[in-house]
Design a protein around this motif. Structure first.
Motif, PDB file in Angstrom:
ATOM      1  N   TYR A 288       0.815  -1.240   0.064  1.00  0.00           N
ATOM      2  CA  TYR A 288       0.230  -0.039   0.083  1.00  0.00           C
ATOM      3  C   TYR A 288       0.801   1.091   0.028  1.00  0.00           C
ATOM      4  N   ALA A 289       1.878   1.180   0.798  1.00  0.00           N
ATOM      5  CA  ALA A 289       2.799   2.287   0.744  1.00  0.00           C
ATOM      6  C   ALA A 289       3.156   2.537  -0.552  1.00  0.00           C
ATOM      7  N   GLU A 290       3.838   1.542  -1.228  1.00  0.00           N
ATOM      8  CA  GLU A 290       4.249   1.816  -2.597  1.00  0.00           C
ATOM      9  C   GLU A 290       3.429   2.339  -3.709  1.00  0.00           C
ATOM     10  N   LEU A 291       2.228   2.100  -3.495  1.00  0.00           N
ATOM     11  CA  LEU A 291       1.101   2.718  -4.244  1.00  0.00           C
ATOM     12  C   LEU A 291       0.908   3.939  -3.941  1.00  0.00           C
ATOM     13  N   THR A 292       0.610   4.304  -2.768  1.00  0.00           N
ATOM     14  CA  THR A 292       0.118   5.714  -2.156  1.00  0.00           C
ATOM     15  C   THR A 292       1.287   6.799  -1.687  1.00  0.00           C
ATOM     16  N   GLY A 293       2.370   6.339  -1.540  1.00  0.00           N
ATOM     17  CA  GLY A 293       3.659   7.161  -0.902  1.00  0.00           C
ATOM     18  C   GLY A 293       3.398   7.410   0.535  1.00  0.00           C
ATOM     19  N   THR A 294       2.373   6.656   1.167  1.00  0.00           N
ATOM     20  CA  THR A 294       2.323   6.874   2.549  1.00  0.00           C
ATOM     21  C   THR A 294       3.359   5.891   3.364  1.00  0.00           C
ATOM     22  N   ALA A 295       3.270   5.766   4.642  1.00  0.00           N
ATOM     23  CA  ALA A 295       3.944   4.800   5.292  1.00  0.00           C
ATOM     24  C   ALA A 295       3.367   3.987   5.982  1.00  0.00           C
ATOM     25  N   PRO A 296       4.101   2.803   6.143  1.00  0.00           N
ATOM     26  CA  PRO A 296       3.309   1.649   7.113  1.00  0.00           C
ATOM     27  C   PRO A 296       3.234   2.342   8.451  1.00  0.00           C
ATOM     28  N   ALA A 297       2.256   1.622   9.155  1.00  0.00           N
ATOM     29  CA  ALA A 297       1.788   1.879  10.665  1.00  0.00           C
ATOM     30  C   ALA A 297       2.619   1.354  11.451  1.00  0.00           C
ATOM     31  N   ARG A 298       3.205   0.167  11.081  1.00  0.00           N
ATOM     32  CA  ARG A 298       3.796  -0.623  12.187  1.00  0.00           C
ATOM     33  C   ARG A 298       5.074  -0.207  12.392  1.00  0.00           C
ATOM     34  N   ASP A 300       7.513  -2.144  13.075  1.00  0.00           N
ATOM     35  CA  ASP A 300       8.553  -3.290  12.739  1.00  0.00           C
ATOM     36  C   ASP A 300       8.777  -3.445  11.280  1.00  0.00           C
ATOM     37  N   VAL A 301       7.970  -2.406  10.195  1.00  0.00           N
ATOM     38  CA  VAL A 301       8.222  -2.241   8.885  1.00  0.00           C
ATOM     39  C   VAL A 301       9.477  -1.372   8.518  1.00  0.00           C
ATOM     40  N   ASP A 302      10.564  -1.983   7.910  1.00  0.00           N
ATOM     41  CA  ASP A 302      11.752  -0.917   7.751  1.00  0.00           C
ATOM     42  C   ASP A 302      11.397  -0.066   6.356  1.00  0.00           C
ATOM     43  N   ILE A 303      11.132   1.080   6.566  1.00  0.00           N
ATOM     44  CA  ILE A 303      10.594   1.996   5.492  1.00  0.00           C
ATOM     45  C   ILE A 303      11.722   2.085   4.412  1.00  0.00           C
ATOM     46  N   SER A 304      12.937   1.852   4.826  1.00  0.00           N
ATOM     47  CA  SER A 304      13.818   1.668   3.691  1.00  0.00           C
ATOM     48  C   SER A 304      13.827   0.507   2.684  1.00  0.00           C
ATOM     49  N   SER A 305      12.964  -0.491   3.173  1.00  0.00           N
ATOM     50  CA  SER A 305      12.837  -1.703   2.243  1.00  0.00           C
ATOM     51  C   SER A 305      11.623  -1.216   1.216  1.00  0.00           C
ATOM     52  N   ILE A 306      10.893  -0.280   1.314  1.00  0.00           N
ATOM     53  CA  ILE A 306       9.996  -0.081   0.325  1.00  0.00           C
ATOM     54  C   ILE A 306      10.424   0.710  -0.947  1.00  0.00           C
ATOM     55  N   ALA A 307       9.917   0.272  -2.023  1.00  0.00           N
ATOM     56  CA  ALA A 307      10.371   0.635  -3.200  1.00  0.00           C
ATOM     57  C   ALA A 307       9.569   1.939  -3.659  1.00  0.00           C
ATOM     58  N   TYR A 308       9.688   2.985  -3.024  1.00  0.00           N
ATOM     59  CA  TYR A 308       9.017   4.249  -3.553  1.00  0.00           C
ATOM     60  C   TYR A 308       9.728   4.828  -4.652  1.00  0.00           C
ATOM     61  N   SER A 309       9.040   5.699  -5.251  1.00  0.00           N
ATOM     62  CA  SER A 309       9.391   6.331  -6.370  1.00  0.00           C
ATOM     63  C   SER A 309      10.106   7.522  -5.948  1.00  0.00           C
ATOM     64  N   ASP A 310      10.974   8.222  -6.729  1.00  0.00           N
ATOM     65  CA  ASP A 310      11.701   9.376  -6.276  1.00  0.00           C
ATOM     66  C   ASP A 310      10.910  10.614  -5.954  1.00  0.00           C
ATOM     67  N   LEU A 311       9.507  10.644  -6.603  1.00  0.00           N
ATOM     68  CA  LEU A 311       8.546  11.595  -6.499  1.00  0.00           C
ATOM     69  C   LEU A 311       7.999  11.432  -5.153  1.00  0.00           C
ATOM     70  N   GLN A 312       7.594  10.111  -4.552  1.00  0.00           N
ATOM     71  CA  GLN A 312       6.940   9.793  -3.413  1.00  0.00           C
ATOM     72  C   GLN A 312       7.935  10.071  -2.442  1.00  0.00           C
ATOM     73  N   LYS A 313       9.258   9.759  -2.629  1.00  0.00           N
ATOM     74  CA  LYS A 313      10.404   9.921  -1.477  1.00  0.00           C
ATOM     75  C   LYS A 313      10.572  11.353  -1.225  1.00  0.00           C
ATOM     76  N   SER A 314      10.093  12.437  -2.264  1.00  0.00           N
ATOM     77  CA  SER A 314      10.285  13.895  -1.957  1.00  0.00           C
ATOM     78  C   SER A 314       9.310  14.313  -0.963  1.00  0.00           C
ATOM     79  N   PHE A 315       8.242  13.538  -0.916  1.00  0.00           N
ATOM     80  CA  PHE A 315       7.041  14.052  -0.037  1.00  0.00           C
ATOM     81  C   PHE A 315       6.723  13.079   1.100  1.00  0.00           C
ATOM     82  N   ASN A 316       7.797  12.240   1.482  1.00  0.00           N
ATOM     83  CA  ASN A 316       7.852  11.223   2.460  1.00  0.00           C
ATOM     84  C   ASN A 316       8.326  11.706   3.894  1.00  0.00           C
ATOM     85  N   ALA A 317       7.453  12.060   4.719  1.00  0.00           N
ATOM     86  CA  ALA A 317       8.152  12.788   6.119  1.00  0.00           C
ATOM     87  C   ALA A 317       8.747  11.916   6.887  1.00  0.00           C
ATOM     88  N   PHE A 318       8.506  10.619   6.617  1.00  0.00           N
ATOM     89  CA  PHE A 318       9.050   9.524   7.601  1.00  0.00           C
ATOM     90  C   PHE A 318      10.418   8.869   7.142  1.00  0.00           C
TER      91      PHE A 318
END
Length: 350
Positions: A288-298, A300-318
């Protein structure tokens, strides 16, 4: 404490909603493994189907009936009529917090382990399904030589002229931003000093544009009706994808959660809770994070393992190096929303 403003919102349209609530599947018609999922519609509900619902169907055989929009007035009408047909609803946690046990079910499934979520993000009637931020960004075409770099710049109309677009709702991160820009330390923001916050907002009131919806925020930015904005993560991304040359400012940012809640009287409460637990598991949370650019809630999920696009990364506060983050205080907002909305409404027209 009762929240009269929320009650007003819930009552609005309730008679029409009651009629709708009485239609659709009855308890005897509904299959044992069918959940009715109410959400926002559009692309975001399509993302929910793909990342969250389809894997649950594959695992359990549960099918979904999707409806929209997820309006609190509809929940009130269904509960009042004793004919709740929704099992899960993607809507503000404020309603579930204010009417926990009355209009929304308490979550008691042991698989909903609240220790897996960040402190301050859970409640008897909700756990987060994802996290997002209220992002301060600006149109880079308007500030080429001297771009904003801190939250104070949102309030500096002399150095940074131009309209500021904000959601016409006070829980958009604007009040907290006003206090930080006025010198309040992040750990002293709550309880909100409303007098001080509104005095700070007075200094930019003539430069504010109040958008009635997230869609309006997006359209206003694309149409160049404003040069700065504070809006949610996913809408920031979609707006940039739509052609607005937005750049985020990482100085101070409020963070918040999205939540699936269960309307009181859901015919499938136990299965709905299993669904909530499932969608927060790492595989679904990452998808879901990869589709929306939001962040996982838990946590224990390593956010660095999520395949965000460069644009998604540019607006991701986490992601790392995003400045000061402050989670919006859930108990404070649940208890004070009525007073804040009343004050906000009065202030706008004064």
């Amino acid at each position: 404490m009762r929240h009269e403003h929320l009650r007003t919102l819930l009552v609005t349209g309730a008679l029409l909603a009651a009629t709708a609530a009485c239609g659709g599947q009855s308890g005897t018609e509904a299959a044992a493994k069918t959940l009715t999922w109410a959400s926002t519609g559009g692309q975001f509900q399509a993302d929910e189907k793909k990342a969250l619902q389809e894997p649950f169907t594959a695992k359990t055989g549960t099918t979904f009936v999707n409806v929209s929009p997820a309006e609190p007035a509809q929940v009130k009408a269904m509960v009042a009529a004793g004919k709740t047909t929704w099992d899960l609803a993607n809507m503000s946690w404020i309603y579930a917090g204010a009417y926990c046990g009355e209009l929304y079910e308490k979550l008691d499934d042991p698989s909903l382990d609240r220790s897996k979520f960040p402190p301050g993000t859970t409640h008897d009637c909700f756990v987060p399904t994802y996290r997002y931020a209220n992002v301060f960004s600006y149109n880079a075409d308007d500030y080429k030589a001297d771009p904003p770099t801190k939250i104070d710049d949102f309030f500096d109309v002399a150095r940074f002229p131009g309209k500021r677009i904000v959601q016409d709702y006070p829980k958009s991160g604007l009040l907290e931003a006003a206090l930080i820009a006025d010198g309040v330390a992040p750990d002293q923001v709550y309880p909100l000093d409303l007098d001080r916050a509104f005095r700070k907002l007075d200094t930019i009131k003539d430069s504010l544009v109040f958008a009635p919806s997230y869609g309006a925020v997006q359209q206003m930015l694309v149409d160049r009706q404003g040069s700065m904005v504070i809006t949610v993560t996913a809408r920031s991304i979609v707006t940039a994808q739509s052609g607005a040359n937005l750049k985020a400012v990482w100085d101070f940012t409020t963070t918040d959660i999205g939540a699936l809640v269960i309307p009181k009287g859901s015919p499938n409460k136990a299965l709905a809770q299993q669904g909530i637990a499932f969608v927060t598991e790492p595989a679904q949370a990452k998808a879901y994070a990869e589709l929306t650019g939001t962040a996982p809630a838990r946590t224990d999920v390593d956010i660095s393992s999520i395949a965000y696009s460069d644009l998604q990364k540019s607006f991701n506060a986490f992601l790392p190096d995003r400045g000061r983050l402050l989670e919006q205080d859930k108990p404070w907002w649940i208890a004070n929303t009525d007073a804040v909305v009343k004050r906000w409404t009065s202030w706008k027209v004064s």
